[in-house]
Write a protein that holds these residues in place. Structure first.
Motif, PDB file in Angstrom:
ATOM      1  N   ILE A 243       9.042  84.991  28.437  1.00 15.04           N
ATOM      2  CA  ILE A 243       7.568  84.920  28.469  1.00 15.04           C
ATOM      3  C   ILE A 243       6.960  86.046  27.632  1.00 15.04           C
ATOM      4  CG2 ILE A 243       5.614  85.301  30.027  1.00 15.04           C
ATOM      5  CD1 ILE A 243       6.658  83.233  31.732  1.00 15.04           C
ATOM      6  N   GLU A 244       7.625  87.175  27.602  1.00 12.74           N
ATOM      7  CA  GLU A 244       7.090  88.325  26.855  1.00 12.74           C
ATOM      8  C   GLU A 244       7.052  88.056  25.346  1.00 12.74           C
ATOM      9  OE1 GLU A 244       9.516  88.554  29.202  1.00 12.74           O
ATOM     10  OE2 GLU A 244       8.092  89.228  30.735  1.00 12.74           O
ATOM     11  N   ASN A 245       7.861  87.100  24.896  1.00 14.70           N
ATOM     12  CA  ASN A 245       7.878  86.814  23.452  1.00 14.70           C
ATOM     13  C   ASN A 245       7.056  85.573  23.101  1.00 14.70           C
ATOM     14  OD1 ASN A 245       8.757  87.327  20.731  1.00 14.70           O
ATOM     15  ND2 ASN A 245      10.132  85.550  20.912  1.00 14.70           N
ATOM     16  N   LEU A 246       6.347  85.033  24.081  1.00  9.69           N
ATOM     17  CA  LEU A 246       5.614  83.790  23.822  1.00  9.69           C
ATOM     18  C   LEU A 246       4.123  83.967  24.088  1.00  9.69           C
ATOM     19  CD1 LEU A 246       8.157  81.433  25.558  1.00  9.69           C
ATOM     20  CD2 LEU A 246       7.486  81.239  23.175  1.00  9.69           C
ATOM     21  N   VAL A 247       3.327  83.263  23.303  1.00  8.95           N
ATOM     22  CA  VAL A 247       1.881  83.195  23.563  1.00  8.95           C
ATOM     23  C   VAL A 247       1.422  81.756  23.350  1.00  8.95           C
ATOM     24  CG1 VAL A 247       1.253  85.579  22.983  1.00  8.95           C
ATOM     25  CG2 VAL A 247       1.349  83.862  21.165  1.00  8.95           C
ATOM     26  N   ILE A 248       0.230  81.474  23.857  1.00 10.33           N
ATOM     27  CA  ILE A 248      -0.413  80.183  23.600  1.00 10.33           C
ATOM     28  C   ILE A 248      -1.061  80.259  22.216  1.00 10.33           C
ATOM     29  CG2 ILE A 248      -2.283  78.648  24.338  1.00 10.33           C
ATOM     30  CD1 ILE A 248      -0.153  78.763  26.454  1.00 10.33           C
ATOM     31  N   SER A 249      -0.855  79.219  21.438  1.00 10.17           N
ATOM     32  CA  SER A 249      -1.412  79.227  20.078  1.00 10.17           C
ATOM     33  C   SER A 249      -1.843  77.817  19.697  1.00 10.17           C
ATOM     34  CB  SER A 249      -0.325  79.713  19.113  1.00 10.17           C
ATOM     35  OG  SER A 249      -0.671  79.449  17.782  1.00 10.17           O
ATOM     36  N   CYS A 250      -2.804  77.728  18.791  1.00  7.22           N
ATOM     37  CA  CYS A 250      -3.093  76.415  18.215  1.00  7.22           C
ATOM     38  C   CYS A 250      -1.980  76.110  17.207  1.00  7.22           C
ATOM     39  CB  CYS A 250      -4.475  76.379  17.566  1.00  7.22           C
ATOM     40  SG  CYS A 250      -4.648  77.330  16.050  1.00  7.22           S
TER      41      CYS A 250
ATOM     42  N   LEU B   8       2.527  80.656  31.137  1.00  9.96           N
ATOM     43  CA  LEU B   8       1.840  81.106  29.915  1.00  9.96           C
ATOM     44  C   LEU B   8       0.394  80.607  29.891  1.00  9.96           C
ATOM     45  CD1 LEU B   8       4.816  80.618  27.486  1.00  9.96           C
ATOM     46  CD2 LEU B   8       3.560  82.755  27.783  1.00  9.96           C
ATOM     47  N   ILE B   9       0.190  79.373  30.349  1.00 13.81           N
ATOM     48  CA  ILE B   9      -1.185  78.841  30.382  1.00 13.81           C
ATOM     49  C   ILE B   9      -2.011  79.617  31.408  1.00 13.81           C
ATOM     50  CG2 ILE B   9      -2.571  76.815  30.981  1.00 13.81           C
ATOM     51  CD1 ILE B   9      -0.384  75.106  29.603  1.00 13.81           C
ATOM     52  N   GLN B  10      -1.383  79.931  32.551  1.00 16.79           N
ATOM     53  CA  GLN B  10      -2.095  80.749  33.553  1.00 16.79           C
ATOM     54  C   GLN B  10      -2.495  82.100  32.968  1.00 16.79           C
ATOM     55  OE1 GLN B  10       0.217  81.313  37.108  1.00 16.79           O
ATOM     56  NE2 GLN B  10       0.051  79.168  37.658  1.00 16.79           N
ATOM     57  N   LYS B  11      -1.591  82.663  32.202  1.00 16.30           N
ATOM     58  CA  LYS B  11      -1.803  84.013  31.664  1.00 16.30           C
ATOM     59  C   LYS B  11      -2.858  84.026  30.559  1.00 16.30           C
ATOM     60  CE  LYS B  11       0.991  87.818  29.796  1.00 16.30           C
ATOM     61  NZ  LYS B  11       2.336  88.200  29.380  1.00 16.30           N
ATOM     62  N   TYR B  12      -2.794  83.053  29.659  1.00 23.60           N
ATOM     63  CA  TYR B  12      -3.643  83.100  28.455  1.00 23.60           C
ATOM     64  C   TYR B  12      -4.765  82.067  28.431  1.00 23.60           C
ATOM     65  CZ  TYR B  12       0.018  86.099  26.506  1.00 23.60           C
ATOM     66  OH  TYR B  12       0.906  87.122  26.287  1.00 23.60           O
ATOM     67  N   GLY B  13      -4.709  81.061  29.349  1.00 28.31           N
ATOM     68  CA  GLY B  13      -5.751  80.037  29.351  1.00 28.31           C
ATOM     69  C   GLY B  13      -5.592  79.041  28.212  1.00 28.31           C
ATOM     70  N   TYR B  14      -6.591  78.166  28.076  1.00 32.53           N
ATOM     71  CA  TYR B  14      -6.534  77.089  27.080  1.00 32.53           C
ATOM     72  C   TYR B  14      -7.260  77.488  25.798  1.00 32.53           C
ATOM     73  CZ  TYR B  14      -4.498  73.897  30.467  1.00 32.53           C
ATOM     74  OH  TYR B  14      -3.644  73.303  31.359  1.00 32.53           O
ATOM     75  N   HIS B  15      -6.899  78.636  25.262  1.00 35.64           N
ATOM     76  CA  HIS B  15      -7.438  79.068  23.968  1.00 35.64           C
ATOM     77  C   HIS B  15      -6.299  79.648  23.149  1.00 35.64           C
ATOM     78  CE1 HIS B  15     -11.872  78.859  24.493  1.00 35.64           C
ATOM     79  NE2 HIS B  15     -11.567  78.959  25.768  1.00 35.64           N
ATOM     80  N   CYS B  16      -6.399  79.507  21.837  1.00 38.96           N
ATOM     81  CA  CYS B  16      -5.421  80.126  20.952  1.00 38.96           C
ATOM     82  C   CYS B  16      -5.550  81.646  21.068  1.00 38.96           C
ATOM     83  CB  CYS B  16      -5.677  79.668  19.511  1.00 38.96           C
ATOM     84  SG  CYS B  16      -4.582  80.472  18.315  1.00 38.96           S
ATOM     85  N   THR B  17      -4.434  82.333  21.269  1.00 42.76           N
ATOM     86  CA  THR B  17      -4.496  83.793  21.408  1.00 42.76           C
ATOM     87  C   THR B  17      -4.756  84.477  20.067  1.00 42.76           C
ATOM     88  OG1 THR B  17      -2.095  83.826  21.275  1.00 42.76           O
ATOM     89  CG2 THR B  17      -3.056  84.020  23.473  1.00 42.76           C
ATOM     90  N   TYR B  18      -4.669  83.744  18.982  1.00 44.44           N
ATOM     91  CA  TYR B  18      -4.999  84.303  17.662  1.00 44.44           C
ATOM     92  C   TYR B  18      -6.467  84.009  17.316  1.00 44.44           C
ATOM     93  CZ  TYR B  18       0.055  84.756  17.097  1.00 44.44           C
ATOM     94  OH  TYR B  18       1.381  85.075  17.270  1.00 44.44           O
ATOM     95  N   CYS B  19      -6.812  82.726  17.180  1.00 50.17           N
ATOM     96  CA  CYS B  19      -8.137  82.377  16.617  1.00 50.17           C
ATOM     97  C   CYS B  19      -9.144  81.924  17.664  1.00 50.17           C
ATOM     98  CB  CYS B  19      -7.978  81.299  15.556  1.00 50.17           C
ATOM     99  SG  CYS B  19      -7.617  79.669  16.241  1.00 50.17           S
ATOM    100  N   ASP B  20      -8.716  81.807  18.947  1.00 53.58           N
ATOM    101  CA  ASP B  20      -9.614  81.426  20.050  1.00 53.58           C
ATOM    102  C   ASP B  20     -10.005  79.950  20.091  1.00 53.58           C
ATOM    103  OD1 ASP B  20      -9.879  83.725  21.535  1.00 53.58           O
ATOM    104  OD2 ASP B  20     -11.473  84.534  20.241  1.00 53.58           O
ATOM    105  N   VAL B  21      -9.469  79.141  19.215  1.00 51.15           N
ATOM    106  CA  VAL B  21      -9.802  77.712  19.277  1.00 51.15           C
ATOM    107  C   VAL B  21      -9.486  77.170  20.676  1.00 51.15           C
ATOM    108  CG1 VAL B  21      -8.717  75.517  18.607  1.00 51.15           C
ATOM    109  CG2 VAL B  21      -9.746  76.934  16.883  1.00 51.15           C
TER     110      VAL B  21
END
Ligand code: ZN
Length: 214
Positions: A169-176, A103-116
């Motif tokens: 994985i399809e139901n998960l995202v990186i978030s703050c 998930l970190i590889q896919k979305y990186g170290y930012h919140c997928t909602y607010c970009d923090v």
């Protein structure tokens, strides 16, 4: 009751964009990591303290504090999966380490909602060990370092775990933690949020200070 804001029904990426001070916090924490690399531990501790900015806590509280209809904008929605009794929910609340890495590889170290920009638990643990007095590491929100709290990396279930959402994985995202708590048991449709999985991500230099503070 106050009138609803004119944009109440508009779909949006996040509850409330983070204040610009988040960039100052990132600058201070980046300088802290550099000072640590140079074994200047006093300067590193100072920079960590400088990142403890109250405005970030005010923002977090608006979103993940008590229910606030101007912020959460809960609305009628269709096909909401029912809230499950605790015993009927998937036992494993968090994805396994392998899925977390993907998930970190896919979305990186930012919140997928607010970009923090975000920092993961491993890095926090190293910071806490090296700088036990520079940041506030309390167990309740008011006793925590405001930037480190706002920048805590979490894994958000798009279909909430409490409504039968699984750890695929399809139901998960990186978030703050702020967006994750603000979302709570609600679905994207109920909150008027765009699906974070479809969001185009801007390139970023921020890598969560991963492997720093060793
Ligand atoms: Zn967020």
């Amino acid at each position: 009751m106050d009138a609803l804001p004119p944009n109440f029904w508009d779909k949006r990426r996040c509850f409330l964009p983070p204040p610009d001070d988040i960039n100052h916090a990132v600058e201070h924490l980046t300088l802290a990591a550099k000072a640590h690399d140079q074994a200047d531990y006093e300067a590193a501790a100072h920079q960590i303290k400088c990142a403890d900015i109250q405005v970030l806590e005010d923002w977090r509280y608006l979103i993940s504090g008590p229910s606030n209809q101007k912020i959460h904008r809960i609305r009628p929605a269709t096909d909401i999966p029912p809230l499950l009794p605790k015993n009927n929910r998937l036992k494993a609340r968090m994805p396994l380490a392998n899925a977390q890495s993907k998930l970190i590889q896919k979305y990186g170290y930012h919140c997928t909602y607010c970009d923090v920009p975000l920092i993961d638990l491993k890095t926090f643990k190293r910071m806490k060990k090296k700088y036990p007095n520079a940041a506030r590491w309390g167990s309740i929100n008011t006793e925590k370092h405001h930037a480190l709290k706002a920048m805590s990396l979490t894994f958000d279930h798009v279909i909430p775990h409490s409504r039968g959402g699984n750890n695929d994985i399809e139901n998960l995202v990186i978030s703050c933690q702020t967006c994750n708590c603000g979302k709570g048991n609600s679905t994207l449709e109920e909150l008027g949020l765009f699906d974070p999985r479809n969001k185009e991500r801007a390139p970023s230099q921020w890598n969560g200070l991963v492997d720093r503070f060793k």
